[in-house]
Design a protein around this motif. Structure first.
Motif, PDB file in Angstrom:
ATOM      1  N   ARG A 114       0.942  -1.447   0.226  1.00  0.00           N
ATOM      2  CA  ARG A 114       0.012  -0.037  -0.096  1.00  0.00           C
ATOM      3  C   ARG A 114       0.895   1.414   0.036  1.00  0.00           C
ATOM      4  N   TRP A 115       0.320   2.415  -0.684  1.00  0.00           N
ATOM      5  CA  TRP A 115       1.005   3.679  -0.385  1.00  0.00           C
ATOM      6  C   TRP A 115       0.235   4.643  -0.146  1.00  0.00           C
ATOM      7  N   GLU A 116       0.773   5.654   0.676  1.00  0.00           N
ATOM      8  CA  GLU A 116      -0.197   6.659   1.371  1.00  0.00           C
ATOM      9  C   GLU A 116       0.347   8.082   1.060  1.00  0.00           C
ATOM     10  N   VAL A 117      -0.404   9.040   0.734  1.00  0.00           N
ATOM     11  CA  VAL A 117       0.103  10.330   0.442  1.00  0.00           C
ATOM     12  C   VAL A 117      -0.776  11.399   1.064  1.00  0.00           C
ATOM     13  N   ALA A 118      -0.256  12.543   1.530  1.00  0.00           N
ATOM     14  CA  ALA A 118      -1.017  13.637   2.254  1.00  0.00           C
ATOM     15  C   ALA A 118      -0.345  14.582   1.688  1.00  0.00           C
ATOM     16  N   VAL A 119      -1.371  15.886   1.334  1.00  0.00           N
ATOM     17  CA  VAL A 119      -1.026  17.187   0.971  1.00  0.00           C
ATOM     18  C   VAL A 119      -1.693  18.187   1.480  1.00  0.00           C
ATOM     19  N   ASP A 120      -1.067  19.359   1.588  1.00  0.00           N
ATOM     20  CA  ASP A 120      -1.795  20.588   2.142  1.00  0.00           C
ATOM     21  C   ASP A 120      -1.737  21.713   1.123  1.00  0.00           C
ATOM     22  N   ASN A 121      -2.975  22.301   1.046  1.00  0.00           N
ATOM     23  CA  ASN A 121      -3.007  23.578   0.055  1.00  0.00           C
ATOM     24  C   ASN A 121      -2.796  24.786   1.142  1.00  0.00           C
TER      25      ASN A 121
END
Length: 140
Positions: A114-121
């Motif tokens: 599994r791969w997880e990604v988090a991003v902020d604007n």
């Protein structure tokens, strides 16, 4: 062995990374390479020949597309199809113009499925992004 450099603005990783947002990439051998976040993303690695078999069944799989307002965050993750390993993942902005996007984290789970990604604007404009996972059959 040679050393290769990939640029997100049209090079080897252009289908996965954007010129604005780059994250943490993991190669087949499990070595983590931090990719700079900025106008041009570069990753330098010394290729290591795999022991038996190598990589087959390479897939870049879109996970989800999300629109983030100013000061909003989003994270997505996905499992690879049965029998495959997560080689990489990331997020690509689909809007044009100035970007205030920042990748918080990007990485695999403990068994590499599994791969997880988090991003902020962090900008003052709405941004639309697409999350991806890269999977393949890889020799262990």
């Amino acid at each position: 062995m040679s050393v290769s450099t990939a640029h997100a603005d049209g090079g080897l990783l252009s289908g996965i990374l954007s010129p604005v947002v780059c994250g943490l990439q993991t190669n087949v051998n499990g070595n983590n390479n931090q990719v700079a976040q900025g106008g041009t993303c570069e990753q330098t690695a010394t290729p290591t020949p795999p022991n038996g078999g190598g990589i087959t069944g390479y897939q870049v799989i879109p996970i989800d597309t999300v629109t983030l307002g100013p000061n909003q965050s989003a994270g997505r993750g996905a499992f690879c199809p049965a029998g495959k390993r997560a080689l990489s993942g990331g997020v690509v902005p689909t809007t044009t113009g100035t970007s205030g996007l920042e990748v918080n984290w990007s990485g695999p789970n403990a068994d590499g499925t599994r791969w997880e990604v988090a991003v902020d604007n962090e900008g003052d404009q709405e941004e639309t992004v697409t999350f991806y996972i890269v999977c393949a059959n890889a020799a262990s």
